[in-house]
Design a protein around this motif. Structure first.
Motif, PDB file in Angstrom:
ATOM      1  N   ALA A 266       0.831  -1.200   0.000  1.00 50.78           N
ATOM      2  CA  ALA A 266       0.000   0.000   0.000  1.00 50.78           C
ATOM      3  C   ALA A 266       0.863   1.247   0.000  1.00 50.78           C
ATOM      4  CB  ALA A 266      -0.923  -0.012   1.221  1.00 50.78           C
ATOM      5  N   GLU A 267       1.932   1.213   0.771  1.00 49.92           N
ATOM      6  CA  GLU A 267       2.848   2.352   0.810  1.00 49.92           C
ATOM      7  C   GLU A 267       3.561   2.516  -0.533  1.00 49.92           C
ATOM      8  OE1 GLU A 267       6.628   3.874   3.506  1.00 49.92           O
ATOM      9  OE2 GLU A 267       5.245   2.366   4.296  1.00 49.92           O
ATOM     10  N   GLU A 268       3.966   1.416  -1.131  1.00 48.92           N
ATOM     11  CA  GLU A 268       4.665   1.481  -2.413  1.00 48.92           C
ATOM     12  C   GLU A 268       3.754   1.981  -3.528  1.00 48.92           C
ATOM     13  OE1 GLU A 268       6.189  -2.412  -2.953  1.00 48.92           O
ATOM     14  OE2 GLU A 268       7.820  -2.171  -1.502  1.00 48.92           O
ATOM     15  N   ALA A 269       2.442   1.758  -3.392  1.00 49.81           N
ATOM     16  CA  ALA A 269       1.502   2.223  -4.409  1.00 49.81           C
ATOM     17  C   ALA A 269       1.480   3.744  -4.497  1.00 49.81           C
ATOM     18  CB  ALA A 269       0.102   1.695  -4.109  1.00 49.81           C
ATOM     19  N   LEU A 270       1.869   4.418  -3.423  1.00 45.75           N
ATOM     20  CA  LEU A 270       1.893   5.870  -3.396  1.00 45.75           C
ATOM     21  C   LEU A 270       3.292   6.427  -3.640  1.00 45.75           C
ATOM     22  CD1 LEU A 270      -0.449   6.625  -0.357  1.00 45.75           C
ATOM     23  CD2 LEU A 270      -1.034   6.560  -2.775  1.00 45.75           C
ATOM     24  N   SER A 271       4.251   5.557  -3.935  1.00 45.54           N
ATOM     25  CA  SER A 271       5.619   6.011  -4.167  1.00 45.54           C
ATOM     26  C   SER A 271       5.765   6.552  -5.588  1.00 45.54           C
ATOM     27  CB  SER A 271       6.611   4.861  -3.954  1.00 45.54           C
ATOM     28  OG  SER A 271       6.582   4.424  -2.612  1.00 45.54           O
ATOM     29  N   THR A 272       6.735   7.431  -5.777  1.00 46.93           N
ATOM     30  CA  THR A 272       7.014   8.016  -7.086  1.00 46.93           C
ATOM     31  C   THR A 272       8.370   7.536  -7.562  1.00 46.93           C
ATOM     32  OG1 THR A 272       5.748  10.007  -6.547  1.00 46.93           O
ATOM     33  CG2 THR A 272       7.318  10.166  -8.377  1.00 46.93           C
ATOM     34  N   ALA A 273       8.400   6.901  -8.723  1.00 46.03           N
ATOM     35  CA  ALA A 273       9.650   6.380  -9.265  1.00 46.03           C
ATOM     36  C   ALA A 273      10.504   7.524  -9.802  1.00 46.03           C
ATOM     37  CB  ALA A 273       9.367   5.376 -10.375  1.00 46.03           C
ATOM     38  N   LEU A 274      11.787   7.495  -9.469  1.00 43.14           N
ATOM     39  CA  LEU A 274      12.769   8.435 -10.003  1.00 43.14           C
ATOM     40  C   LEU A 274      13.715   7.677 -10.926  1.00 43.14           C
ATOM     41  CD1 LEU A 274      13.681  10.274  -6.662  1.00 43.14           C
ATOM     42  CD2 LEU A 274      11.946  10.939  -8.338  1.00 43.14           C
ATOM     43  N   GLN A 275      14.630   8.381 -11.540  1.00 35.71           N
ATOM     44  CA  GLN A 275      15.638   7.704 -12.344  1.00 35.71           C
ATOM     45  C   GLN A 275      16.631   6.998 -11.435  1.00 35.71           C
ATOM     46  OE1 GLN A 275      16.585  11.357 -14.795  1.00 35.71           O
ATOM     47  NE2 GLN A 275      16.540   9.876 -16.460  1.00 35.71           N
ATOM     48  N   ASP A 276      17.497   6.191 -12.011  1.00 36.63           N
ATOM     49  CA  ASP A 276      18.561   5.482 -11.295  1.00 36.63           C
ATOM     50  C   ASP A 276      18.033   4.435 -10.323  1.00 36.63           C
ATOM     51  OD1 ASP A 276      20.603   7.201 -12.445  1.00 36.63           O
ATOM     52  OD2 ASP A 276      19.876   8.751 -11.076  1.00 36.63           O
TER      53      ASP A 276
END
Length: 628
Positions: free
Chosen positions: A43-53
């Protein structure tokens, strides 16, 4: 007098401690209402924002998100700043860039800047800027013992350095008073031009200049480790840092081979990084850069104090847009804030019209005032490392440092930075990073205000004097807006040839409450490609769609409404639009299953939705409309 108990006074003492698990359960509830099923960590990862690297920004950071101790400002590993006082006493060095080839105009701009808050000058000289022999005229009236001069002469750095030294002698500037940087950067020049014929000789000449500066000009550094070529080629933050480390190590080797000690070699380097509109990533990048260079200096045998990295941050040219350039003021303000909070020693804010040509006086004034306001009114430099202690910033700094170190080690395994450039390994890796980012830009997951979002088709374009051609032949120079700029250029050419832009008819179904959201989305989407939306009348139905489309003068149409009204009217309206001659009919939304098939049978050709490839859609539309 009230005396606090020994255990302090907590305003939250009467409330039970909240746990991460409790917060995750609350997140689960919100996600379930939105139709997403995820539990716990998911659930927490669903709200995460992917960055580069391979990095990601999570929605919550706590004391559990530990990072290595950042130390103290002015002490290894210098995460919190290269000097104990940071920029709190004098503020950062406000460094303005100048590249006008006309010495008289350059001199007017230089004097205006120095009289209004700029504290040092960054001059592009040689074939890409001011002629070498015009340096005295451009610096007429400048107190060279007070205003440091940083040169950027590419392969002509040795001649430019001699010209500056001669100017110091002619004007009686004491050697101990002169300050700045000669800008020797042989590997940066190789990256920019691809010309490797004189790289070895240039390294030797740069080392000789470093020795001369050490003996005779203690306030002048000889070399710049410029990471902008890799940033401007589309590199990520970790790639930019890794390239700067590899370049710095190559220069340490060359300088120590020429007889300088490691401490003396470190003192001859200044590092230049890009500050972007992602202020937190900029803060973390500058902090990570100091930590990484301190580690390089340590393993190279330098004394602890010699590992303090001197940093020059420049607002990113990649983020600057040619359309709606006024938004660039906001971008550069955020970037300048990130650079200042991140602890940069010198900051250059590029004028908002930088992408259009040579900046005018107003643009230069806004650029220098950006730093002045942040320093003098916002007092941004009064606190040393204000981001220090933030769980988010500390964790991001650590993760970015690890990613950059891994990239640096990859370059070293290839044989060093020069080999990575010569054999094309670095160019390919940077191109891969830019390709992935371009996909996000095309799908508007990384929105560009004024370009891919909220474009202004009727804006009057700014006109500027053309800038000298930059050094080229090596790594490419990219901009975030380039794919959309190509589409808009096609629309502009069509306007010039026919007197009107290509048009799309927005067939809005039902009341405003039902169609406004998707009509706004569609209008933004098509305008990003220079296609003018026609939303008149405000609403249509199966009986009025044919006449309204014919009056619009458009060649294509897009249905806009709610899913409920689509189910009732979309098939009939799509058929009517096709019968009226619409070359292509779009529907704003993403229906699935039988509903999607029914719309396709009725005449809908394509669906446009958030997350779709906007560049591909718009390019195909212009192709079908015959817009060259």
């Amino acid at each position: 007098m009230t005396v606090l108990p020994d255990d302090g006074f907590s305003l939250a003492a009467e409330f039970p401690d909240a746990t991460r698990e409790q917060w995750q359960r609350l997140v689960e509830g919100v996600l379930s209402k939105a139709g997403t099923v995820a539990e716990g960590q998911a659930a927490e990862e669903a709200l995460s924002t992917a960055l580069q690297d391979g990095l990601a920004t999570r929605p919550l950071y706590t004391a559990e998100d530990s990072a290595p101790a950042a130390g103290y400002p002015g002490f290894p590993p210098f995460v919190r700043g290269g000097r104990a006082a940071g920029t709190a006493v004098t503020g950062w060095d406000v460094r303005q860039h100048h590249g006008r080839p006309d010495p008289r105009q350059a001199n007017e701009a230089v004097l205006a800047d120095l009289e209004n808050g700029v504290t040092s000058l960054w001059l592009t000289v040689g074939d890409a800027g001011l002629p070498l022999d015009a340096l005295p005229a451009a610096l007429e009236g400048v107190y060279l013992d007070l205003a440091p001069v940083v040169l950027d002469a590419g392969a002509e750095f040795e001649a430019a350095a001699r010209g500056l030294f001669d100017l110091h002698r002619e004007r009686g500037v004491p050697r101990a008073a002169a300050a700045g940087n000669l800008g020797a950067d042989p590997l940066g020049t190789l990256a920019r031009t691809g010309d490797d014929a004189r790289t070895s000789d240039a390294l030797a000449a740069a080392a000789a200049l470093a020795g001369e500066c050490l003996r005779e000009h203690p306030g002048i550094r000889a070399l710049t480790v410029d990471a902008l070529p890799y940033h401007e080629a589309g590199g990520s933050a970790a790639q930019e840092l890794g390239c700067s480390l590899a370049t710095g190590v190559a220069y340490l080797r060359a300088l120590t081979a020429a007889g300088l000690s490691v401490d003396e070699a470190c003192a001859q380097l200044e590092f230049r990084y890009a500050a972007t509109v992602d202020q937190f990533l900029t803060i973390a990048k500058l902090r990570a850069a100091r930590r990484l260079w301190a580690r390089v200096a340590e393993v190279s045998g330098a004394s602890p104090s010699a590992g303090a990295q001197r940093q020059h941050a420049v607002t990113s040219p990649v983020m600057m847009t040619r359309r709606d350039p006024w938004v660039n003021m906001l971008r550069t303000t955020i970037a300048c804030l990130g650079a200042g909070v991140g602890g940069a020693d010198a900051v250059t804010v590029l004028p908002f019209d930088e992408a259009l040509g040579l900046p005018d006086a107003f643009a230069r004034r806004i650029a220098r005032n950006t730093s002045s306001i942040l320093l003098e009114e916002s007092h941004l430099a009064r606190v040393v490392d204000p981001a220090g202690g933030s769980w988010y910033v500390e964790r991001l700094t650590d993760e970015l440092a690890h990613a950059a170190w891994e990239f640096f080690q990859w370059i070293e395994r290839l044989g060093g930075h020069a080999v990575a450039l010569r054999e094309g390994h670095l160019a390919r890796d940077l191109a891969n990073a830019w390709e992935a980012r371009s996909d996000r830009l095309a799908k508007r997951r990384e929105p560009i205000t004024g370009v891919s979002e909220f474009p202004h088709l009727t804006e009057k374009p700014l006109e500027r004097d053309p800038a000298p051609e930059p050094r080229s032949g090596g790594l490419p120079r990219v901009r975030r807006d380039e794919a959309y700029e190509e589409l808009r250029a096609r629309s502009d050419a069509h306007l010039a040839a026919t007197g009107s832009r290509p048009r799309v008819f927005l067939a809005a179904l039902g009341p405003a409450a039902a169609h406004t959201a998707r009509a706004t989305f569609a209008a933004n989407l098509f305008q990003a490609g220079g296609i003018e939306p026609v939303h008149e009348p405000a609403t249509v139905d199966p009986h009025t769609a044919t006449e309204a489309f014919t009056r619009s003068g458009a060649a294509i149409a897009c249905l806009c409404s709610s899913d409920k009204l689509y189910a009732e009217q979309a098939e009939a309206v799509a058929a009517a639009l096709k019968a009226a001659g619409a070359a292509r009919v779009f529907l704003a939304g993403r229906p699935a299953g039988e509903q999607r098939e029914a719309y396709l049978r009725a005449g809908v050709d394509e669906f446009v939705f958030a997350g779709g490839d906007a560049v591909a859609v718009l390019s195909s539309v212009l192709d079908r409309m015959g817009v060259a």
